[in-house]
Design a protein around this motif. Structure first.
Motif, mmCIF file in Angstrom:
data_model
loop_
_atom_site.group_PDB
_atom_site.id
_atom_site.type_symbol
_atom_site.label_atom_id
_atom_site.label_comp_id
_atom_site.label_asym_id
_atom_site.label_seq_id
_atom_site.Cartn_x
_atom_site.Cartn_y
_atom_site.Cartn_z
ATOM 1 N N THR A 20 0.847 -0.841 -0.037
ATOM 2 C CA THR A 20 -0.380 0.096 -0.080
ATOM 3 C C THR A 20 0.958 1.132 0.178
ATOM 4 O O THR A 20 0.435 2.551 -0.546
ATOM 5 C CB THR A 20 -0.855 -0.470 1.517
ATOM 6 O OG1 THR A 20 -1.530 -0.956 1.216
ATOM 7 C CG2 THR A 20 -1.618 0.951 1.195
ATOM 8 N N CYS A 21 1.844 1.267 0.784
ATOM 9 C CA CYS A 21 2.450 2.390 1.245
ATOM 10 C C CYS A 21 3.430 2.884 -0.431
ATOM 11 O O CYS A 21 3.602 3.558 -1.091
ATOM 12 C CB CYS A 21 3.727 1.889 2.196
ATOM 13 S SG CYS A 21 5.727 3.052 2.222
ATOM 14 N N GLU A 22 3.568 1.217 -0.988
ATOM 15 C CA GLU A 22 4.382 2.119 -2.573
ATOM 16 C C GLU A 22 3.828 2.347 -3.438
ATOM 17 O O GLU A 22 3.811 3.666 -4.161
ATOM 18 C CB GLU A 22 5.447 0.385 -2.833
ATOM 19 C CG GLU A 22 6.458 1.108 -3.918
ATOM 20 C CD GLU A 22 6.337 -0.396 -4.178
ATOM 21 O OE1 GLU A 22 6.575 -0.858 -5.937
ATOM 22 O OE2 GLU A 22 7.364 -1.849 -3.791
ATOM 23 N N GLY A 23 2.709 2.008 -3.117
ATOM 24 C CA GLY A 23 1.190 2.177 -4.263
ATOM 25 C C GLY A 23 1.030 3.664 -4.865
ATOM 26 O O GLY A 23 1.435 3.984 -5.202
ATOM 27 N N ALA A 24 0.982 3.859 -2.814
ATOM 28 C CA ALA A 24 0.864 5.085 -2.581
ATOM 29 C C ALA A 24 1.884 6.128 -3.058
ATOM 30 O O ALA A 24 1.780 7.296 -4.048
ATOM 31 C CB ALA A 24 0.568 5.651 -0.911
ATOM 32 N N PHE A 25 3.377 5.883 -3.461
ATOM 33 C CA PHE A 25 4.454 6.405 -3.309
ATOM 34 C C PHE A 25 4.643 6.705 -4.825
ATOM 35 O O PHE A 25 4.692 7.868 -5.887
ATOM 36 C CB PHE A 25 5.342 5.735 -2.913
ATOM 37 C CG PHE A 25 6.208 6.980 -1.739
ATOM 38 C CD1 PHE A 25 6.071 8.458 -2.589
ATOM 39 C CD2 PHE A 25 6.056 7.020 -0.779
ATOM 40 C CE1 PHE A 25 6.927 8.968 -1.190
ATOM 41 C CE2 PHE A 25 6.825 7.732 0.393
ATOM 42 C CZ PHE A 25 7.607 9.042 -0.076
ATOM 43 N N GLY A 26 4.133 5.753 -5.285
ATOM 44 C CA GLY A 26 4.114 5.646 -7.420
ATOM 45 C C GLY A 26 3.039 6.471 -7.234
ATOM 46 O O GLY A 26 3.604 7.543 -8.981
ATOM 47 N N ALA A 27 2.257 6.744 -7.189
ATOM 48 C CA ALA A 27 1.025 7.569 -7.377
ATOM 49 C C ALA A 27 1.501 9.085 -7.362
ATOM 50 O O ALA A 27 1.462 9.856 -7.771
ATOM 51 C CB ALA A 27 -0.443 7.336 -6.524
ATOM 52 N N LEU A 28 2.031 8.810 -5.816
ATOM 53 C CA LEU A 28 2.378 10.526 -5.726
ATOM 54 C C LEU A 28 3.579 11.242 -6.218
ATOM 55 O O LEU A 28 3.542 11.950 -6.937
ATOM 56 C CB LEU A 28 2.606 10.723 -3.877
ATOM 57 C CG LEU A 28 1.559 10.928 -3.466
ATOM 58 C CD1 LEU A 28 1.657 10.765 -2.078
ATOM 59 C CD2 LEU A 28 0.721 11.865 -3.660
ATOM 60 N N GLN A 29 4.657 10.100 -7.019
ATOM 61 C CA GLN A 29 5.471 10.844 -7.444
ATOM 62 C C GLN A 29 4.829 11.019 -9.363
ATOM 63 O O GLN A 29 4.959 12.054 -9.590
ATOM 64 C CB GLN A 29 6.929 9.211 -8.471
ATOM 65 C CG GLN A 29 7.797 9.975 -9.080
ATOM 66 C CD GLN A 29 8.902 9.069 -8.799
ATOM 67 O OE1 GLN A 29 8.263 7.635 -8.087
ATOM 68 N NE2 GLN A 29 9.912 8.688 -10.393
#
Length: 813
Positions: free
Chosen positions: A20-29
């Motif tokens: 979840t954390c990595e997915g959210a960061f991917g979207a934010l990037q």
């Protein structure tokens, strides 16, 4: 528009679940990449104020993927100096340093990228740590991961542009130079990608993706400088011209300052048409654009860095380089020898003075390398030799020019396509440097270039056109010999007939023919009719297509206006080359109507080329231009807008040419253009070319309509004098100075305050015509008589000694 989104994504970063954390960061990037400006705006209430501190917390996360995302997100905001980042800048830098030796290559790459951008944007914050940053970047430039090394290498390119470069880097050169030189060797991957083991491939047809897009550069009317080869007239000046081919353009030329008042160096200039071509598509432009670096190598960035550093350190680089060079250049292993030749080329511009003592030994060695058995060695030798072409041409021709030319011509007919391309490009550079020195060898040169027509695949054919066009520009009318015309024209016309109107290969061919027509002059007459007709057709077709597209954008495609631009430029070449012979062609066509439309096109390059053509037609057959003047002049007036340098420049030039034909009948149009011209000549930072053309046009306007222009004399006399003192005696300068003299006669008060500048400009003449000299004499003596002997003595005390001597010798004052 989705206010819940960012807070929710930021919350998800705290999730216990790694995915979840990595997915959210991917979207934010991705959001940071796409909407960096919006995130820093009041429209959204500046979410960055929350996001940046949040991202910074994750620099210490245990997952390298997430650390990498966090840096990549913050990096999006460096170049725009986002407020939230600037407020946290010290924390950011501290966190970056903590990640400097991260074991993850992606993290190291993003750290390097951040430091490179900070160097541009917040160097003040890096200076206290500069020694350690440089040490760090020295390691990263040798990183085992090639992407990290490439990112780190950008650091040296960026540092070279900073004023502190010399001061902070001098003590590190001893480490840096060997690292950069080492980075210039082909890797095994490079060699595979470049098919470095394929020696003969001339019979293999090109695939379409091999051929880079090329960019036509429109004609720009400039004052062409004596003894210099035509530089790109838009060098660093043309804001409306953003078509550099590379993903990183390495270096821009600053303008050369004019000599100080009263120092008469070599005055220069004579306005003519310079066509800057879209040659040299070899990837990035290294250095001042003498010749870009050959494409297709990872070591390109190291070579580019060496090039820009050579321009900063000049000869100081050589003690670190020469011992390495000796070893590389004569190495038995071809990969190492090749990298040595690249080094020699990369430093050519910056270290030229220091290299001169070694060139008598090195140039013959490089010429021998042109026949090396490895194609990649032959091709790099072509490139490096082209970077020393200026020196080669300055020596007696039999010493280096003749052997170099002979060998390069052999390489133009090489069996390897990469070598053909490098040789053709290098030969074009040699042509620009050697100019008329090549005249004795023209027959031999043409035999080779024409033979290449039958040999070349698609991509190199386009470069061959360029070499032929450059040859024509360089030797000019010397090409107008029946035997040369019979060699050159049949293959060109054959290609011309094979190509369809929609084929983009017409661009380089039209550019080439434009140069050939200008050079051959009357020799082009037998070929001019079909060429002229086709150009008119291309313009007409493009205009018709643009009209249909504007009316029904959903039904029709937008036209490629390059067809029209290149056709207008070739028509200019015909008008310039054929002179009055173009009159019958113009009479039998609707070119003036088409020109009226082109002059109002929305695309600056179309207007730029149409004003060049208007000026050339004005000189060649004014009888057809005159009936259109009432419609054309208001358009010219509105294009005196220095936001588009080249458009403004060509419009100014055309107005000056029209003045000389119209004479006193110019009077109704003076007010349409005069205020704009005066404003341009007084603007700070106006490029030299535009200043010179503006001054000449103001002078010409004043010559034909002195009553209208003279009242404004005081507003332009000073910049007028300073911009024309540096150009050599010629027709344009003559007509402009006559205009100034006539205006001073009408309004002597307008020159009083700046009379010293007028004296200086008069003294820049080497040999004015007798009647112009009399005009100068009368004005100088009139002024002296008016103020009286004593005041004149006081006034002339301010003169620099050289100016005083010249005025006394030539005019007895």
């Amino acid at each position: 528009m989705w206010p819940e989104l960012l807070p929710q994504l930021c919350n998800l970063l705290n999730s216990e679940d790694y995915n979840t954390c990595e997915g959210a960061f991917g979207a934010l990037q991705k959001i940071c990449e796409d909407s960096s400006e919006l995130l820093d705006s009041d429209a959204l209430n500046r979410p960055l104020n929350v996001m940046i501190p949040k991202f910074l917390q994750f620099f210490k996360h245990c997952s390298p993927k997430i650390r990498s995302h966090a840096i990549a997100c913050v990096n999006q905001f460096i170049m725009d100096r986002a407020q939230a980042l600037m407020e946290n800048i010290d924390t950011f830098i501290e966190h970056l340093f903590a990640l400097a030796v991260d074991e993850d290559p992606e993290v190291r790459k993003n750290v390097c990228r951040a430091l490179v951008m900070l160097l541009e944007v917040r160097i003040d914050r890096l200076i206290p740590h500069m020694h350690s940053i440089i040490q760090y970047m020295l390691q990263r430039t040798q990183d085992s991961d090639e992407n990290v090394a490439l990112e780190a290498c950008e650091f040296w390119l960026t540092l070279a542009e900073q004023p502190i470069c010399k001061e902070v880097l001098t003590s590190h050169l001893v480490q840096l130079i060997p690292i950069l030189v080492n980075g210039m060797k082909y890797s095994e991957i490079d060699i595979i990608l470049l098919k470095g083991d394929v020696e003969e491939d001339e019979a293999i047809p090109d695939s379409e993706q091999d051929i880079k897009p090329r960019f036509h550069k429109s004609r720009t009317v400039t004052l062409q400088h004596e003894e210099e080869r035509p530089q790109d007239p838009d060098d660093g000046e043309d804001e409306d011209d953003d078509d550099t081919l590379s993903d990183w353009n390495l270096s821009t030329w600053g303008g050369v300052p004019a000599p100080a008042l009263g120092s008469f160096g070599e005055p220069q200039g004579a306005w003519g048409l310079i066509k800057a071509r879209g040659r040299r598509d070899g990837g990035c432009f290294v250095g001042g654009g003498i010749n870009p670096l050959p494409s297709g190598r990872a070591g390109k960035c190291s070579a580019a860095a060496l090039d820009v550093l050579a321009n900063v350190f000049r000869e100081e680089l050589l003690p670190h380089l020469l011992p390495l060079l000796k070893e590389l250049l004569f190495h038995p292993e071809w990969v190492i020898k090749e990298s040595g030749i690249l080094v020699l080329g990369a430093i050519a511009e910056g270290c030229m003075q220091g290299m001169v003592p070694y060139l008598p030994e090195l140039i013959p060695h490089l010429i021998r390398c042109l026949s090396d058995k490895k194609a990649l060695v032959r091709s790099i030798a072509c490139w490096t030799l082209s970077r020393y072409a200026h020196w080669v041409v300055s020596q007696p021709p039999d010493m280096y020019l003749k052997p170099l030319m002979t060998e390069l011509l052999k390489r133009i007919l090489d069996s390897n396509k990469r070598v053909q391309e490098a040789a053709c490009s290098a030969f074009a550079t040699l042509e620009e440097e050697a100019c008329t020195e090549l005249v004795p060898y023209l027959s031999f040169i043409l035999d080779t270039l024409v033979f290449a027509f039958g040999k070349y695949q698609h991509k190199n054919l386009l470069i061959l056109y360029d070499a032929i066009g450059t040859l024509a520009d360089s030797v000019g009318h010397h090409l107008n010999q029946p035997e040369y015309i019979q060699k050159l024209m049949p293959p060109l016309i054959q290609k011309w007939n094979e190509l369809k109107d929609e084929d983009k290969d017409l661009f380089p061919l039209l550019e080439c023919l434009s140069s050939v027509a200008t050079a051959l002059q009357s020799g082009f007459l037998p070929y001019c009719e079909p060429v002229y007709q086709r150009c008119v057709t291309l313009v007409q077709k493009t205009l018709a297509q643009a009209m249909m597209y504007n009316q029904h954008p959903e039904q029709y495609e937008a036209p490629d206006k390059d067809f029209m631009i290149v056709a207008l430029d070739l028509l200019s070449g015909l008008a310039e080359g054929l002179g009055c012979h173009v009159e019958q062609l113009v009479a039998r066509s609707n070119i003036m109507t088409l020109l009226f439309q082109c002059m109002q096109d929305t695309m600056p390059e179309v207007r730029q080329s149409s004003f060049a053509l208007l000026g050339d037609l004005t000189k060649a057959c004014f009888v057809h231009v005159k009936p259109c003047i009432a419609e054309f002049m208001p358009i010219l007036g509105t294009n005196l807008n220095p936001e588009f340098i080249s458009v403004c420049n060509n419009a100014t030039w055309a107005i000056g040419e029209i003045c000389m034909q119209m004479g006193a009948e110019m009077q109704p149009y003076v007010q349409m253009v005069l205020n704009n011209l005066v404003e341009i000549i007084n603007r700070p930072n106006t490029p030299k070319t535009l200043l010179e053309n503006t001054a000449i046009t103001i002078g010409r306007l004043g010559f034909v309509c002195p009553q209208e222009v003279a009242p404004m004399l005081q507003q332009f006399i000073r910049p007028w004098c300073t911009s024309l003192r540096n150009i050599r005696d010629n027709e344009e300068k003559d007509s402009a100075f006559r205009g100034i003299c006539v205006m001073i006669g009408v309004n002597p008060g307008g020159v009083v305050q700046d009379f010293i500048f007028f004296c200086d400009a008069v003294a820049s003449w080497v040999s004015p015509k007798d009647d112009l000299r009399d005009m100068f004499y009368k004005i100088l003596h009139g002024f002296k008589d008016q103020v009286g002997e004593e005041n004149w003595q006081q006034f002339s005390e301010q003169f620099p000694p050289l100016l005083k001597d010249r005025l006394a010798a030539f005019y007895g004052v």
